[in-house]
Structure formats: structure tokens, C-alpha cells
Design an enzyme around this catalytic site. Structure first.
Site, PDB file in Angstrom:
ATOM      1  N   LYS A  42      28.346  12.745  47.178  1.00  0.00           N
ATOM      2  CA  LYS A  42      27.588  12.452  45.962  1.00  0.00           C
ATOM      3  C   LYS A  42      28.218  11.274  45.236  1.00  0.00           C
ATOM      4  CE  LYS A  42      26.055  14.887  41.745  1.00  0.00           C
ATOM      5  NZ  LYS A  42      26.151  16.185  41.035  1.00  0.00           N
ATOM      6  N   SER A  64      21.827  18.157  40.183  1.00  0.00           N
ATOM      7  CA  SER A  64      21.856  16.703  40.221  1.00  0.00           C
ATOM      8  C   SER A  64      22.247  16.151  41.576  1.00  0.00           C
ATOM      9  CB  SER A  64      22.829  16.185  39.155  1.00  0.00           C
ATOM     10  OG  SER A  64      24.152  16.622  39.400  1.00  0.00           O
ATOM     11  N   SER A  72      24.305  22.150  39.919  1.00  0.00           N
ATOM     12  CA  SER A  72      24.024  21.013  40.793  1.00  0.00           C
ATOM     13  C   SER A  72      24.456  21.230  42.231  1.00  0.00           C
ATOM     14  CB  SER A  72      24.715  19.759  40.244  1.00  0.00           C
ATOM     15  OG  SER A  72      24.233  19.434  38.965  1.00  0.00           O
TER      16      SER A  72
END
Length: 467
Positions: free
Chosen positions: A78, A152, A176
Site C-alpha cells: 500500500k 482504504s 482498511s
């Protein structure tokens, strides 16, 4: 050259067997480069590593496994986490930088022989559970272009589901590391805050007191193997815990009999999604068939805790890190993200301490639960929304998605999110197994048994769960 062909759902053991059968890392990265260049995962990547760099990394490993535990294993990261030589943006291109170093978590993975194939898309600054707050586009659920990917860690979820990497490193403060797992039919392991060092996170993270790096994988076994590699106390991380070195991280056989809590019926909310309600009932029946005893409990304390995360002063912790960015790049920040950050100034120091004290009370008032049950099982989300529905109500529907996730880090718990099948329209949902601090193994053992009993597909592939 190996006659083996890349599966749609590579797991650690499958890829290791392929290497033993003659597959080379160079062949592996060429296949991944082909798929990424063909657009196999729309909007999943903010920065995909170029083919030449991938080949160089593969060639540096040599032709045969050298004993390192992740030799030749491709993974994604990420984009709020630093990888040396790759740009970090936090989904705000105006503040991009290229780190020369990283922290312990990513270092351990790279030192173990893994190959990073790219930085994945995310809701800007990790604020959101939807995957739609990024200037790099909005990934979709891999089973429906109309539905959100979850966030996210949106790109991490979709890339893993599509087999673009064996695992992905995400982050989780409010869900997330779990919501994208539910919406893409994969596993998301959210460690106890303090188990895994956050020193590889850009700026040390935006919600330093509660956030944690997380792991996406196709199986619970793979997620736990990566977690064991990266876990441990790190004095360089102010919020790392010495208890990390003694955590239960074993994912062996589940207990033959166990007790699992579920929210009492009056506290189960599915946003009008009858399929989601039916699927959670089926999950309870499946756990009972595995030897579990369901224990409905009062969910009100957990529901109150989840509301404090975004409807309370914890949002000010994000502002502490992001106020300078807001001042310098405010016009480039996603409008919903900017609205949330700008609300942080409405909370006082008194509000903050009141919230801290209330969370302590809620922890105390629920501590008895862990003496009575092995795990708490919740829907990962009440439902899934379409992109159009999120556009209509970006904050309200995002909040709805978090009612079973927002409280977990605030309460110091760990969780393993696993698939729970598909709705009638072919879109997946999941359940999450929660356990006390540093009891990841307790949650994982039951979650693994549940996932295997469910059967079905690994991610978006046709490979079965037993693969």
C-alpha cells in the site's frame, strides 16, 4: 524452463512448489509484468515496478531457492508504506517522495527474498473504507465493476484477489485491512496495534496510537506466515509493544469445541441487505457445525466505541500529522477527505481526554467477554455499496461500512477477516474473527477452519480454498 503455468491464485506453497519444479523468478516476474501491462487490475497500482527492474530483482536472487523464507515471492505494498527506491504518495501526487530506506516490517520482507512488484492505490491518507478517494482512480470489487473495492487499502485488496502478488502489506486504523478483504473474497489479517512495527509507514502513520500495518493474502495460513515474519517489538516505534515478542501467532488445528460471541439480534444491522443477513446466519450455522457454541452478547459497548473513532476527537490525531499538508496542498486534497480533516478543529483537549477515558471504561466493561468466549464473530461490513451509492452519500455510507470495524483498534483487539460467500448478485461479503490483544493465533485457528469449511474460490480465481 519449467512447464508449469502460473495459477490464477498463487499461494506461498503453490509458488514454492513451482520453484522446486523448475520455475525461475525471471519467468514469474515476466508473467506478472505481462498481466499488469495488459491492465489486469484497473486502478490497483499507483506505481507498478517496470519489467526491467523486476527482472533485475529476480536475477539477483539466482536460479534456485537459497533458503530464505520468501525467496522469489512477489508482493505488493500500500502506497502509504515506504519501499526503498519506489515513490510514496499517500495518494497525493503533489507530496510524492522516493525513500532511500524503510522500516523494520518492509526490511524483513525484502531480506526474506520477496520481490515488490508495485505500490498499490488507496483512499488518500488512508481516510475511508470505500476505495474512491484517490486521484489515481477508484478500483472496483473484482466481481462487479459497479461496486466499490473497499478501502482504504483498495489496490492491495484487488491486486491480491487477482493474483498479482501472493500477499500485500496494507494498513488498518478503522477497517482498511479488513473491508477490502470482504469485498474481494480474500483474507485480511489486522494485527493487534503494537504487534507489528509501523516504522515503514510514511511519517510513522497518521493515527499512530492505534493504527497497524496489515496483511492481505488468499489464505489464513499465508497471512499468518507473513505476520510471524514481521511481528515483534521495535523500540524505534514509540507505540510498539514488548508483548509483541510473546504473542500467540500459531495457526495450527482449531479447538474441537469452542465458544464464539455474536452481536445479539437487536444489534445486528445490515443496512436493509437481506442477503447479508442470511449469509451471517449461515456463518453462525457453519461455526456451530465445526463445534462452536454461539453466545449472543450485548454489542452496545462496541457500537459506542466505533462511533468515537470518526464522530469524536480521534480525528484530531490525523490532523496533527496532516495539518501541514492541508495548508500546503489543500486544493489538491480529495474534497471528502478535506471535509473530514477540517472537522478536527472542532474538538477540544477536554473532548479528547473524555473520549480516552470512555474507551478505557468500554474496555473494562467488555473484558469479561474474553473469559467466556474464544472469539467474537461479526460481519466484516453490514453490506456493500455501489460506487453510485457512495457518490450520493460519501460520509454517511462510509460510516455504515465501519460499524463492525471501527472499534477494533480502539479496543486493542486483533482480527482475521475471511470470505463468507457471495450474495445472489455475485458480490462477496465476509466475516471477521476478533480476539484479545496479541491472540492472533486464537482468531486465526478458528478463522482457518471456517474458511476451509466454506470452500469455494480463492480470490477471483477458480482455484479452491484447499489449494
Amino acid at each position: 524452463m519449467s512447464a508449469w503455468r502460473w495459477p490464477h491464485a498463487p499461494t506461498l506453497n503453490v509458488l514454492r512448489a513451482a520453484y522446486a519444479d523448475g520455475l525461475s523468478p525471471a519467468e514469474m516476474v515476466d508473467h506478472l509484468a505481462d498481466r499488469m501491462e495488459a491492465g489486469a487490475a484497473p486502478h490497483a497500482f499507483i506505481h507498478a515496478v517496470e519489467r526491467g527492474q523486476l527482472r533485475a530483482a529476480a536475477q539477483a536472487l539466482g536460479e534456485r531457492p537459497d533458503g530464505r523464507p520468501l525467496w522469489g515471492i512477489p508482493f505488493t505494498v500500500k502506497d502509504c508504506n515506504d519501499v526503498p527506491g519506489l515513490p510514496t504518495t499517500n495518494a497525493l501526487p503533489q507530496m510524492a517522495y522516493t525513500p532511500a530506506s524503510t522500516g523494520r516490517t518492509i526490511e524483513r520482507i525484502l531480506d526474506a527474498g520477496a520481490i515488490c512488484i508495485g505500490k498499490t492505490n488507496m483512499d488518500q491518507f488512508g481516510i475511508g473504507l470505500v476505495g474512491m478517494r484517490s486521484p489515481y482512480g477508484a478500483p472496483s470489487c473484482v466481481f462487479s465493476e459497479e461496486h466499490i473495492s473497499g478501502g482504504s487499502s483498495s489496490g492491495s485488496g484487488t491486486a491480491t484477489a487477482l493474483g498479482l502478488g501472493v500477499f500485500s502489506i496494507g494498513n488498518d486504523a478503522a477497517g482498511s485491512g479488513r473491508v477490502p478483504a470482504a469485498f474481494n473474497n480474500i483474507v485480511g489479517l489486522k494485527p493487534t496495534p503494537g504487534l507489528v512495527s509501523n516504522t515503514a509507514v510514511s511519517g510513522g502513520g497518521c493515527v499512530k496510537t492505534i493504527e497497524t500495518m496489515s496483511v492481505f493474502a488468499l489464505t489464513v495460513e499465508d497471512a499468518m506466515e507473513i505476520t510471524r515474519l514481521i511481528a515483534g517489538y521495535d523500540p524505534a516505534d514509540l507505540f510498539s509493544s514488548p508483548l509483541a515478542d510473546t504473542a500467540d501467532l500459531e495457526d495450527g488445528a482449531p479447538p474441537s469445541a469452542f465458544r464464539f460471541a455474536t452481536p445479539a439480534e437487536k444489534h445486528l444491522h445490515f443496512a436493509g441487505d437481506a442477503d447479508a443477513a442470511r449469509m451471517f446466519d449461515a456463518a453462525v450455522e457453519r461455526l456451530t457445525a465445526l463445534g462452536g457454541v454461539a453466545v449472543p452478547v450485548d454489542f452496545a459497548p462496541f457500537h459506542e466505541a466505533q462511533a468515537i473513532l470518526y464522530d469524536g476527537p480521534w480525528i484530531a490525531e490525523r490532523a496533527l500529522s496532516l495539518d501541514p499538508v492541508l495548508a500546503q496542498h489543500g486544493e489538491h486534497i480529495h474534497p471528502v477527505t478535506r471535509q473530514i480533516l477540517e472537522s478536527a478543529g472542532s474538538y477540544s483537549a477536554t473532548d479528547t481526554f473524555r473520549a480516552i477515558h470512555r474507551i478505557a471504561e468500554l474496555k473494562r466493561d467488555t473484558r469479561w467477554l474474553w473469559d467466556d468466549v474464544d472469539v467474537l464473530v461479526v460481519p466484516t461490513t453490514p453490506t456493500i455499496f455501489t460506487k453510485a451509492e457512495i457518490e450520493e452519500d460519501p460520509i454517511g455510507r462510509n460510516s455504515t461500512l465501519g460499524i463492525y470495524t471501527n472499534f477494533v483498534n480502539l479496543m486493542g483487539l486483533c482480527g482475521v477477516a475471511v470470505p463468507n460467500g457471495f450474495r445472489a448478485d455475485g458480490v462477496p461479503l465476509g466475516v471477521t474473527f476478533l480476539a484479545p490483544s496479541f491472540c492472533e493465533g486464537r482468531a486465526a485457528r478458528i478463522a482457518k477452519a471456517f474458511h476451509r469449511h466454506l470452500g469455494g474460490r480463492l480470490g477471483a480465481s477458480q482455484s479452491g480454498v484447499s489449494a
